[in-house]
Design a protein around this motif. Structure first.
Motif, PDB file in Angstrom:
ATOM      1  N   GLY A 130      51.925  50.445  41.774  1.00 27.16           N
ATOM      2  CA  GLY A 130      50.884  51.211  41.089  1.00 27.16           C
ATOM      3  C   GLY A 130      49.853  50.414  40.319  1.00 27.16           C
ATOM      4  N   ALA A 131      49.851  49.088  40.454  1.00 25.10           N
ATOM      5  CA  ALA A 131      48.774  48.321  39.810  1.00 25.10           C
ATOM      6  C   ALA A 131      47.490  48.551  40.613  1.00 25.10           C
ATOM      7  N   GLU A 132      46.366  48.602  39.894  1.00 24.09           N
ATOM      8  CA  GLU A 132      45.082  48.770  40.599  1.00 24.09           C
ATOM      9  C   GLU A 132      44.366  47.427  40.665  1.00 24.09           C
ATOM     10  N   CYS A 133      44.131  46.942  41.873  1.00 20.80           N
ATOM     11  CA  CYS A 133      43.429  45.664  42.027  1.00 20.80           C
ATOM     12  C   CYS A 133      41.963  45.954  42.281  1.00 20.80           C
ATOM     13  N   ARG A 134      41.102  45.470  41.398  1.00 20.17           N
ATOM     14  CA  ARG A 134      39.662  45.738  41.507  1.00 20.17           C
ATOM     15  C   ARG A 134      38.918  44.471  41.851  1.00 20.17           C
ATOM     16  N   PRO A 135      38.049  44.515  42.872  1.00 21.84           N
ATOM     17  CA  PRO A 135      37.171  43.368  43.061  1.00 21.84           C
ATOM     18  C   PRO A 135      36.229  43.327  41.858  1.00 21.84           C
ATOM     19  N   GLY A 136      35.923  42.203  41.356  1.00 24.63           N
ATOM     20  CA  GLY A 136      35.017  42.166  40.197  1.00 24.63           C
ATOM     21  C   GLY A 136      35.329  40.983  39.319  1.00 24.63           C
ATOM     22  N   PHE A 137      34.301  40.554  38.608  1.00 28.31           N
ATOM     23  CA  PHE A 137      34.378  39.355  37.791  1.00 28.31           C
ATOM     24  C   PHE A 137      33.998  39.746  36.366  1.00 28.31           C
ATOM     25  N   ILE A 138      34.877  39.524  35.435  1.00 26.38           N
ATOM     26  CA  ILE A 138      34.567  39.875  34.044  1.00 26.38           C
ATOM     27  C   ILE A 138      33.586  38.849  33.482  1.00 26.38           C
ATOM     28  N   GLN A 139      32.409  39.352  33.076  1.00 24.26           N
ATOM     29  CA  GLN A 139      31.349  38.438  32.633  1.00 24.26           C
ATOM     30  C   GLN A 139      31.258  38.321  31.120  1.00 24.26           C
ATOM     31  N   LYS A 140      31.813  39.337  30.442  1.00 23.66           N
ATOM     32  CA  LYS A 140      31.692  39.343  28.980  1.00 23.66           C
ATOM     33  C   LYS A 140      32.914  40.045  28.398  1.00 23.66           C
ATOM     34  N   VAL A 141      33.403  39.534  27.281  1.00 20.25           N
ATOM     35  CA  VAL A 141      34.502  40.240  26.615  1.00 20.25           C
ATOM     36  C   VAL A 141      34.180  40.356  25.133  1.00 20.25           C
ATOM     37  N   ASP A 142      34.672  41.404  24.541  1.00 19.88           N
ATOM     38  CA  ASP A 142      34.598  41.520  23.079  1.00 19.88           C
ATOM     39  C   ASP A 142      36.005  41.761  22.576  1.00 19.88           C
ATOM     40  N   PHE A 143      36.613  40.673  22.081  1.00 22.24           N
ATOM     41  CA  PHE A 143      37.978  40.772  21.555  1.00 22.24           C
ATOM     42  C   PHE A 143      37.958  41.036  20.045  1.00 22.24           C
ATOM     43  N   GLY A 144      36.751  41.257  19.514  1.00 22.17           N
ATOM     44  CA  GLY A 144      36.630  41.525  18.083  1.00 22.17           C
ATOM     45  C   GLY A 144      36.787  43.012  17.790  1.00 22.17           C
ATOM     46  N   ARG A 145      36.723  43.824  18.844  1.00 22.62           N
ATOM     47  CA  ARG A 145      36.840  45.278  18.660  1.00 22.62           C
ATOM     48  C   ARG A 145      38.172  45.772  19.178  1.00 22.62           C
ATOM     49  N   ARG A 146      38.611  46.930  18.699  1.00 22.91           N
ATOM     50  CA  ARG A 146      39.822  47.585  19.238  1.00 22.91           C
ATOM     51  C   ARG A 146      39.443  48.987  19.640  1.00 22.91           C
ATOM     52  N   PRO A 147      39.739  49.442  20.848  1.00 21.90           N
ATOM     53  CA  PRO A 147      40.279  48.621  21.929  1.00 21.90           C
ATOM     54  C   PRO A 147      39.301  47.515  22.336  1.00 21.90           C
ATOM     55  N   PHE A 148      39.829  46.516  23.037  1.00 21.38           N
ATOM     56  CA  PHE A 148      38.975  45.429  23.512  1.00 21.38           C
ATOM     57  C   PHE A 148      37.986  45.968  24.537  1.00 21.38           C
ATOM     58  N   VAL A 149      36.837  45.303  24.645  1.00 23.82           N
ATOM     59  CA  VAL A 149      35.841  45.735  25.639  1.00 23.82           C
ATOM     60  C   VAL A 149      35.584  44.595  26.626  1.00 23.82           C
ATOM     61  N   LEU A 150      35.669  44.935  27.906  1.00 21.04           N
ATOM     62  CA  LEU A 150      35.408  43.957  28.968  1.00 21.04           C
ATOM     63  C   LEU A 150      34.263  44.479  29.819  1.00 21.04           C
ATOM     64  N   ASP A 151      33.421  43.560  30.278  1.00 23.16           N
ATOM     65  CA  ASP A 151      32.223  43.956  31.018  1.00 23.16           C
ATOM     66  C   ASP A 151      32.172  43.195  32.339  1.00 23.16           C
ATOM     67  N   ASP A 152      32.116  43.937  33.454  1.00 23.67           N
ATOM     68  CA  ASP A 152      32.072  43.244  34.754  1.00 23.67           C
ATOM     69  C   ASP A 152      30.654  43.185  35.333  1.00 23.67           C
ATOM     70  N   GLY A 153      29.668  43.467  34.491  1.00 22.50           N
ATOM     71  CA  GLY A 153      28.285  43.427  34.957  1.00 22.50           C
ATOM     72  C   GLY A 153      27.793  44.798  35.353  1.00 22.50           C
ATOM     73  N   ASP A 154      28.679  45.616  35.938  1.00 20.40           N
ATOM     74  CA  ASP A 154      28.320  46.970  36.353  1.00 20.40           C
ATOM     75  C   ASP A 154      28.763  47.977  35.317  1.00 20.40           C
ATOM     76  N   GLN A 155      29.967  47.782  34.827  1.00 21.51           N
ATOM     77  CA  GLN A 155      30.508  48.748  33.868  1.00 21.51           C
ATOM     78  C   GLN A 155      31.385  48.060  32.833  1.00 21.51           C
ATOM     79  N   GLN A 156      31.629  48.814  31.759  1.00 24.96           N
ATOM     80  CA  GLN A 156      32.499  48.296  30.711  1.00 24.96           C
ATOM     81  C   GLN A 156      33.835  49.012  30.794  1.00 24.96           C
ATOM     82  N   ILE A 157      34.883  48.274  30.464  1.00 27.29           N
ATOM     83  CA  ILE A 157      36.196  48.899  30.454  1.00 27.29           C
ATOM     84  C   ILE A 157      36.869  48.564  29.125  1.00 27.29           C
ATOM     85  N   GLU A 158      37.556  49.544  28.570  1.00 31.47           N
ATOM     86  CA  GLU A 158      38.267  49.305  27.317  1.00 31.47           C
ATOM     87  C   GLU A 158      39.742  49.090  27.618  1.00 31.47           C
TER      88      GLU A 158
END
Ligand code: NAP
Length: 306
Positions: free
Chosen positions: A72-100
């Motif tokens: 049940g793991a989801e494997c996504r093509p994509g490269f994380i270009q930016k992260v914000d570990f200063g916020r909770r939840p953490f924010v990750l950005d793959d260029g197209d969308q952000q994921i928390e």
């Protein structure tokens, strides 16, 4: 929004995903620029337990991917270009969308290092390569060089003899970092010759076409400079951890390897790291897999405790 995001899809990322998926965390795996990681550009893997006859790198990674998807793991093509570990939840950005994400496992691995000599950039892909497995077949019945004195250089040199008529391994010292068994295999190969105490100072192309023609070499003992006609040059001098995106947020050493506290914990609570990205010493598929397992167990405990 995800409970756990795993960045990277080498043995560390997939093993973390396997454990996390089996713990019902439904992890999302970002596969990165090289899905499957470094083993997808290697040939035979003889030292991964459970494969007495050896296993081809891409095949091993494909098996790992299918295993994590089964749980049940989801494997996504994509490269994380930016992260914000200063916020909770953490924010990750793959260029197209952000994921928390509540928790993150960094398993971004390492990439091949280059010599940074004149001509290398320009001729990369035109006679110069950092991956014998990818490009060896383009060098049938010609003379190629491999630069380096570690296991990668021995492995690439040996592999290249399947195609090239002659392989010259160029190393800057007389002693080797390569393991005895891999060095011996290369030394006993009649198609391989060694050029020691030698550095590549420049890669020279043809005047009329973009294609490698020769290497400008310097003997480190005598300082003598010479030119060696060559059709291909494979750079196999080690790797750089893929941590640029975490600069300023995660602690790293001067080479960029992530610094860990207890187990796989980074300096940011809830961010764990596994595999070559935090390992300048062992850098093996099996150690990466082992730390991937540790990171998933630690992330699971950390999430449960919150
Ligand atoms: P490595 O062990 O770090 O060796 C790098 C080699 O490149 C060294 O000989 C180094 O020379 C040379 N080098 C570095 N920078 C250079 C420069 N600017 N100019 C010229 N030469 C330079 O890297 P690796 O061979 O990629 O191996 C990394 C890890 O992966 C090791 O732990 C290795 O055992 C493992 N590995 C295992 C396998 C396998 O088991 N199938 C295959 C490949 C790699 P110096 O020695 O003078 O520093």
């Amino acid at each position: 929004m995800s409970r756990l995001v795993i960045i990277g899809s080498g043995p560390a990322g997939y093993t973390a995903a396997l454990y996390a998926a089996r713990a019902d965390l439904a992890p999302i795996v970002y596969e990165g620029l090289q899905p499957g990681g470094q083993l997808t550009i290697t040939t035979e893997v003889e030292n991964f337990p459970g494969f007495p006859e050896g296993v081809v790198g891409p095949d091993l990674m494909d098996r790992m991917k299918r295993q994590v998807e089964r749980f049940g793991a989801e494997c996504r093509p994509g490269f994380i270009q930016k992260v914000d570990f200063g916020r909770r939840p953490f924010v990750l950005d793959d260029g197209d969308q952000q994921i928390e994400a509540d928790a993150v496992i960094v398993a971004t691995g390492a990439s091949a290092q280059l010599l940074k000599v004149p001509g290398e950039d320009h001729l990369m892909g035109y006679g110069v390569s950092a991956c014998a497995t990818c490009d060896a077949a383009f060098f049938r019945n010609v003379h190629v060089a491999v630069v380096g004195g570690g296991d990668s250089a021995m492995e690439e040199g040996t592999y290249l003899t399947k195609f090239a008529s002659k392989v010259t391994i160029i190393h800057r010292r007389e002693e080797f970092r390569a393991s005895k068994i891999m060095l011996k295999r290369a030394q006993e190969n009649p198609k391989i010759e060694f050029l020691l105490n030698t550095v590549v100072e420049e890669m020279l192309g043809h005047d009329d076409k973009r294609r490698l023609r020769a290497l400008k070499l310097r003997d480190t003992v005598t300082n003598e400079v010479s030119e060696m006609a060559i059709d291909g040059c494979f750079v196999a001098i080690g790797h750089k951890p893929n941590t640029d995106v975490f600069k300023g947020q995660l602690d790293m050493d001067e080479k960029g390897y992530l610094k860990l506290g207890h187990g796989t914990r980074t300096n940011v609570e809830g961010v764990f790291a596994a595999g070559d990205v935090a390992d300048a010493e062992y850098r093996q598929a099996i150690t990466a897999a082992g730390t991937g397992c540790m990171a998933a167990l630690e992330a699971e405990r950390w999430l449960a405790a919150r």
